[in-house]
Each structure stands twice: as C-alpha cells, then as structure tokens.
Write a protein that holds these residues in place. Structure first.
Motif, PDB file in Angstrom:
ATOM      1  N   LEU A 245       4.934 -13.637   0.699  1.00  0.00           N
ATOM      2  CA  LEU A 245       4.819 -14.853   1.512  1.00  0.00           C
ATOM      3  C   LEU A 245       3.640 -14.784   2.467  1.00  0.00           C
ATOM      4  O   LEU A 245       2.881 -15.749   2.583  1.00  0.00           O
ATOM      5  CB  LEU A 245       6.111 -15.077   2.314  1.00  0.00           C
ATOM      6  CG  LEU A 245       7.349 -15.533   1.566  1.00  0.00           C
ATOM      7  CD1 LEU A 245       8.513 -15.699   2.537  1.00  0.00           C
ATOM      8  CD2 LEU A 245       7.104 -16.831   0.824  1.00  0.00           C
ATOM      9  N   GLU A 246       3.479 -13.669   3.174  1.00  0.00           N
ATOM     10  CA  GLU A 246       2.443 -13.563   4.201  1.00  0.00           C
ATOM     11  C   GLU A 246       1.879 -12.156   4.192  1.00  0.00           C
ATOM     12  O   GLU A 246       2.612 -11.182   4.320  1.00  0.00           O
ATOM     13  CB  GLU A 246       3.029 -13.883   5.577  1.00  0.00           C
ATOM     14  CG  GLU A 246       2.040 -14.491   6.547  1.00  0.00           C
ATOM     15  CD  GLU A 246       1.094 -13.453   7.128  1.00  0.00           C
ATOM     16  OE1 GLU A 246      -0.119 -13.736   7.258  1.00  0.00           O
ATOM     17  OE2 GLU A 246       1.569 -12.359   7.449  1.00  0.00           O
ATOM     18  N   VAL A 247       0.560 -12.038   4.035  1.00  0.00           N
ATOM     19  CA  VAL A 247      -0.060 -10.748   3.775  1.00  0.00           C
ATOM     20  C   VAL A 247       0.088  -9.781   4.943  1.00  0.00           C
ATOM     21  O   VAL A 247       0.352  -8.586   4.746  1.00  0.00           O
ATOM     22  CB  VAL A 247      -1.543 -10.946   3.397  1.00  0.00           C
ATOM     23  CG1 VAL A 247      -2.323 -11.601   4.522  1.00  0.00           C
ATOM     24  CG2 VAL A 247      -2.180  -9.624   3.006  1.00  0.00           C
ATOM     25  N   THR A 248      -0.033 -10.245   6.179  1.00  0.00           N
ATOM     26  CA  THR A 248       0.051  -9.345   7.331  1.00  0.00           C
ATOM     27  C   THR A 248       1.426  -8.714   7.443  1.00  0.00           C
ATOM     28  O   THR A 248       1.559  -7.505   7.673  1.00  0.00           O
ATOM     29  CB  THR A 248      -0.285 -10.104   8.631  1.00  0.00           C
ATOM     30  OG1 THR A 248      -1.532 -10.775   8.480  1.00  0.00           O
ATOM     31  CG2 THR A 248      -0.373  -9.139   9.795  1.00  0.00           C
ATOM     32  N   LEU A 249       2.471  -9.526   7.276  1.00  0.00           N
ATOM     33  CA  LEU A 249       3.834  -9.001   7.326  1.00  0.00           C
ATOM     34  C   LEU A 249       4.064  -7.988   6.213  1.00  0.00           C
ATOM     35  O   LEU A 249       4.720  -6.957   6.417  1.00  0.00           O
ATOM     36  CB  LEU A 249       4.837 -10.151   7.212  1.00  0.00           C
ATOM     37  CG  LEU A 249       4.869 -11.162   8.360  1.00  0.00           C
ATOM     38  CD1 LEU A 249       5.854 -12.277   8.046  1.00  0.00           C
ATOM     39  CD2 LEU A 249       5.253 -10.482   9.672  1.00  0.00           C
ATOM     40  N   GLY A 250       3.538  -8.280   5.019  1.00  0.00           N
ATOM     41  CA  GLY A 250       3.727  -7.366   3.909  1.00  0.00           C
ATOM     42  C   GLY A 250       3.041  -6.032   4.114  1.00  0.00           C
ATOM     43  O   GLY A 250       3.617  -4.973   3.847  1.00  0.00           O
ATOM     44  N   VAL A 251       1.802  -6.053   4.600  1.00  0.00           N
ATOM     45  CA  VAL A 251       1.073  -4.808   4.842  1.00  0.00           C
ATOM     46  C   VAL A 251       1.769  -3.992   5.926  1.00  0.00           C
ATOM     47  O   VAL A 251       1.901  -2.759   5.805  1.00  0.00           O
ATOM     48  CB  VAL A 251      -0.381  -5.113   5.232  1.00  0.00           C
ATOM     49  CG1 VAL A 251      -1.098  -3.839   5.682  1.00  0.00           C
ATOM     50  CG2 VAL A 251      -1.127  -5.747   4.061  1.00  0.00           C
ATOM     51  N   LYS A 252       2.223  -4.660   6.962  1.00  0.00           N
ATOM     52  CA  LYS A 252       2.931  -3.959   8.038  1.00  0.00           C
ATOM     53  C   LYS A 252       4.231  -3.340   7.516  1.00  0.00           C
ATOM     54  O   LYS A 252       4.587  -2.216   7.860  1.00  0.00           O
ATOM     55  CB  LYS A 252       3.228  -4.922   9.188  1.00  0.00           C
ATOM     56  CG  LYS A 252       3.793  -4.265  10.439  1.00  0.00           C
ATOM     57  CD  LYS A 252       3.900  -5.273  11.563  1.00  0.00           C
ATOM     58  CE  LYS A 252       4.360  -4.610  12.852  1.00  0.00           C
ATOM     59  NZ  LYS A 252       5.710  -4.041  12.748  1.00  0.00           N
ATOM     60  N   ALA A 255       3.451  -0.191   5.415  1.00  0.00           N
ATOM     61  CA  ALA A 255       3.059   0.953   6.235  1.00  0.00           C
ATOM     62  C   ALA A 255       4.255   1.644   6.872  1.00  0.00           C
ATOM     63  O   ALA A 255       4.194   2.843   7.167  1.00  0.00           O
ATOM     64  CB  ALA A 255       2.072   0.503   7.312  1.00  0.00           C
ATOM     65  N   GLU A 256       5.335   0.930   7.084  1.00  0.00           N
ATOM     66  CA  GLU A 256       6.517   1.497   7.748  1.00  0.00           C
ATOM     67  C   GLU A 256       7.486   2.167   6.790  1.00  0.00           C
ATOM     68  O   GLU A 256       8.473   2.757   7.219  1.00  0.00           O
ATOM     69  CB  GLU A 256       7.233   0.390   8.536  1.00  0.00           C
ATOM     70  CG  GLU A 256       6.419  -0.134   9.715  1.00  0.00           C
ATOM     71  CD  GLU A 256       7.062  -1.334  10.374  1.00  0.00           C
ATOM     72  OE1 GLU A 256       8.065  -1.842   9.814  1.00  0.00           O
ATOM     73  OE2 GLU A 256       6.574  -1.769  11.434  1.00  0.00           O
ATOM     74  N   THR A 257       7.243   2.086   5.479  1.00  0.00           N
ATOM     75  CA  THR A 257       8.115   2.737   4.519  1.00  0.00           C
ATOM     76  C   THR A 257       7.785   4.223   4.408  1.00  0.00           C
ATOM     77  O   THR A 257       6.780   4.688   4.941  1.00  0.00           O
ATOM     78  CB  THR A 257       7.985   2.086   3.128  1.00  0.00           C
ATOM     79  OG1 THR A 257       6.643   2.288   2.641  1.00  0.00           O
ATOM     80  CG2 THR A 257       8.278   0.590   3.197  1.00  0.00           C
ATOM     81  N   ALA A 258       8.624   4.952   3.677  1.00  0.00           N
ATOM     82  CA  ALA A 258       8.416   6.390   3.475  1.00  0.00           C
ATOM     83  C   ALA A 258       7.727   6.678   2.152  1.00  0.00           C
ATOM     84  O   ALA A 258       7.764   7.813   1.658  1.00  0.00           O
ATOM     85  CB  ALA A 258       9.754   7.112   3.534  1.00  0.00           C
ATOM     86  N   LEU A 259       7.079   5.699   1.563  1.00  0.00           N
ATOM     87  CA  LEU A 259       6.382   5.884   0.297  1.00  0.00           C
ATOM     88  C   LEU A 259       5.181   6.808   0.472  1.00  0.00           C
ATOM     89  O   LEU A 259       4.635   6.930   1.573  1.00  0.00           O
ATOM     90  CB  LEU A 259       5.919   4.536  -0.248  1.00  0.00           C
ATOM     91  CG  LEU A 259       7.014   3.532  -0.638  1.00  0.00           C
ATOM     92  CD1 LEU A 259       6.397   2.169  -0.932  1.00  0.00           C
ATOM     93  CD2 LEU A 259       7.779   4.039  -1.854  1.00  0.00           C
ATOM     94  N   PRO A 260       4.731   7.474  -0.601  1.00  0.00           N
ATOM     95  CA  PRO A 260       3.494   8.284  -0.508  1.00  0.00           C
ATOM     96  C   PRO A 260       2.306   7.418  -0.100  1.00  0.00           C
ATOM     97  O   PRO A 260       2.269   6.222  -0.406  1.00  0.00           O
ATOM     98  CB  PRO A 260       3.330   8.828  -1.935  1.00  0.00           C
ATOM     99  CG  PRO A 260       4.697   8.764  -2.534  1.00  0.00           C
ATOM    100  CD  PRO A 260       5.375   7.581  -1.918  1.00  0.00           C
TER     101      PRO A 260
END
Length: 369
Positions: A245-252, A255-260
């Motif tokens: 839906l919204e690129v800024t929210l998605g990128v944020k 970044a907060e996940t525990a993915l590599p």
C-alpha cells in the motif's frame, strides 16, 4: 469483468470502508494525521521546487528547445523524443510521482504522444535520492553506507526497464530536428507575474491532490491494522507487507523484522520498485487526466522488480562487507522541512544545469558534423 460488475464491487468496498470509518474513528484520525504529516514534512518541500520549475520551463518554451537539442541522444537510447530528457532528469532527482506527472504534463502540452508518455512514465518515476539516502538508509536502517547501494540498484534497474521498453517502442521514425511545434507558438505572451502565479497555483493544486491520496491511504492502512489486530512476529510480517500500500511503511516494517540483512535489502528494493498503491493511484490520476494508459507503468513495475532482484543478489556480496552497522547504530538524523526544501531545490537546479550542459555538448557536436 463487466463494467457493471466492477462498479458494484467498487461500491460494496466503499460501503465497507465507510462503515469501518464510522466504527473506528480513532484509527481514521491517526491515519489521516500520519499521512498529512508525511506530506507536509517530506513530500511538499521535496516536490514543490520541481513542480514550479516544470511549469515555468513549459511556459517559456525551454523544454521544447532542450528537446530539439537532446533528441539525438534520447531517441538512440530510449526511442523517445528530446523532451523526454527533462522528464528523466526530474524523475531521477525528485521522487514519486513527479516523473509520471511531468510525462503527463508534456503530453498535455503536445511535446509527447500518449504512447511516448506511457513509455516514459514506466521507468522515469523513481524514489528521490533524498528518500533513499536519508530516510531509508539513515532514518530506517541506521546504515548510511547502505544508501549508495540502494540507489545504484533502484536507479540502475529502472534504466534497464527503459532500455528494455526501447525494443517495444511504437516510435521507429528517424530523428527529425525541431519536428514538434512549440506549445507557446501563436499565443499571446503572458506577463512574468502571471506566468509565475499560474505556475505556483498549478503546482500547489497538484500537491494537494497528492496530499489527498496520501491521507486516504494512511486512513486505509490504520483501519486494516486495527481490524486485523495481529500480534507478535505475525504483526512484524504484517507491517512489512504494508509496502504493497505505502512504500515508507513497508520499508520500515521490513527493517524491524528478524530477517537476514540480504533479504531485508531485497524486500526493500522490491517495495521501492513497486512504489505502493498510494503512488500508483497518484500516477493513475496524472496519466488519466492526460489520456495516457496505465498498463505500461504496471509492466515497468514488475520488470523493475525482476531487475532489482537480480542486481541486489549479484552486487550484495561486494557492498555488504563495507557496511559498519555497529558504528552506524548510534547515528540518528531527522531532516527538517527547510533542510529537505533547500536540498530539493539544489537537486532541481543541478538536474536543469546538467540538461543545459548536455544540450550544449550535443549542439557543438552536431555543428561540427
């Protein structure tokens, strides 16, 4: 799907949306406030110089002159007329949806055909350097060293989209210098004050349209969050999916996940290439007003996702060792309204000076032949 069925489905979704707004007024307020804050603090100061400059250059016929000089370059590279060079400069320095808006504006002025505007909008609508280098790399990831890598992949993949579309361009004609009439020919010249006033009025009107879309999608996302009410790790994955839906929210959220880190960077590039439904609807609005099809723009988004994915995984091993996350972990920076406005104005002037320099070099080369 039949038009009547599509209208009925859209109407049903709007009724559901309206009911949710009534039953969740706090979420509506938070979403609208968050969206409008982003518009005022980031979008407005970053796009205003570009909108005003575009209107002034169109009014004085400068884009037509630059187009006549730069057409040999743009036609050989992208099978597009010279006016496309201005849209490329704007699209690669201003941020969404300025590239598509500029392409639609040139179509309305007769400097581009509908097919050429659609072709150009498919790869000239980019995230701004300020957004990638400051908001994403520094503000979200706290890794300033990541900024150049994100920018290289994002802009490189979009250029590859433009070069790919070159082979499907309907424009196969040879270069014809000054083949397009200037939109100012035959018109009574307006005063400088009138021209400047009209440029500012048109620019602010376009920015208010963008504000409405950002506020609307901010409300929609807050309602989805409140209704879904996901918890724990599922909530983080849900936030990462907000980029649809919204690129800024998605990128944020990513970044907060525990993915590599490699996967985080890849998903970030995917969301930057997709641009989010919020931007896509803004692009649809500008292109629709100019009578330009949205289908090539969608094709460009999916093609850029493919190119960005390939470039990310191919180049990541060469860049990642130089990222010092420990050293950058305590780095924080929050750009102000004036900071963004000044640097956006600088980018605007730099892109215009680059076009002038390129036009002068091209003119000199042609005069010697």
């Amino acid at each position: 799907m039949r038009p009547a069925t599509a209208r009925a489905l859209a109407g049903s979704l709007l009724v559901v949306f309206f009911i949710l707004m009534i039953t969740h007024p706090a979420a509506v307020y938070r979403g609208a406030l968050r969206g409008l804050n982003v518009w005022w603090e980031v979008v407005f100061p970053s796009l205003l110089p570009f909108f005003i400059t575009t209107e002034l250059l169109l009014a004085f016929g400068v884009i037509h002159l630059l187009g006549s000089l730069l057409e040999p370059i743009t036609f050989r590279l992208f099978r597009l007329p010279g006016a496309a060079a201005f849209v490329l400069a704007v699209g690669f320095t201003s941020g969404y949806p300025m590239g598509a808006a500029a392409a639609a504006r040139l179509k309305s002025q007769g400097l581009l055909t509908a097919a050429e505007a659609a072709h150009l909008a498919a790869f000239a609508n980019n995230a701004s350097p300020l957004f990638i280098l400051v908001a994403v790399a520094v503000g979200i990831y706290h890794l300033p060293e990541m900024g150049p890598f994100l920018a290289l992949v994002h802009y490189g993949s979009n250029l590859l989209v433009g070069l790919t579309f070159r082979f499907f361009s309907p424009s196969r004609r040879p270069y014809l210098p000054r083949s397009r009439p200037s939109p100012t020919e035959g018109r009574k010249p307006a005063s400088l004050g009138q021209t400047l006033g009209e440029a500012v009025r048109q620019s602010v009107t376009n920015l208010l349209v963008i504000a409405g879309f950002i506020g609307l999608f901010g409300v929609l996302w807050e309602l989805i969050r409140e209704v879904s009410n996901w918890q724990g790790s599922a909530s983080l994955l849900f936030e990462a999916g907000a980029g649809f839906l919204e690129v800024t929210l998605g990128v944020k959220g990513v970044a907060e996940t525990a993915l590599p880190l490699k996967i985080k960077v890849w998903v970030t590039e995917v969301w930057l290439a997709w641009q989010g439904l919020s931007v896509i609807v803004q692009v649809w609005s500008f292109l629709g007003q100019a009578g330009v099809s949205l289908l090539p723009f969608f094709g460009g988004r999916f093609l850029q996702i493919v190119y960005a994915s390939i470039l990310t995984f191919a180049l990541f091993p060469f860049f990642a060792p130089g990222w010092s996350q420990a050293a950058a972990g305590h780095f924080s920076f929050s750009p102000s309204f004036s900071w963004i406005l000044l640097r956006s104005t600088g980018l605007c002037l730099a892109s215009f000076l680059f076009l002038l320099l390129l036009a002068l070099v091209t003119s000199c080369c042609r005069s010697r032949l």
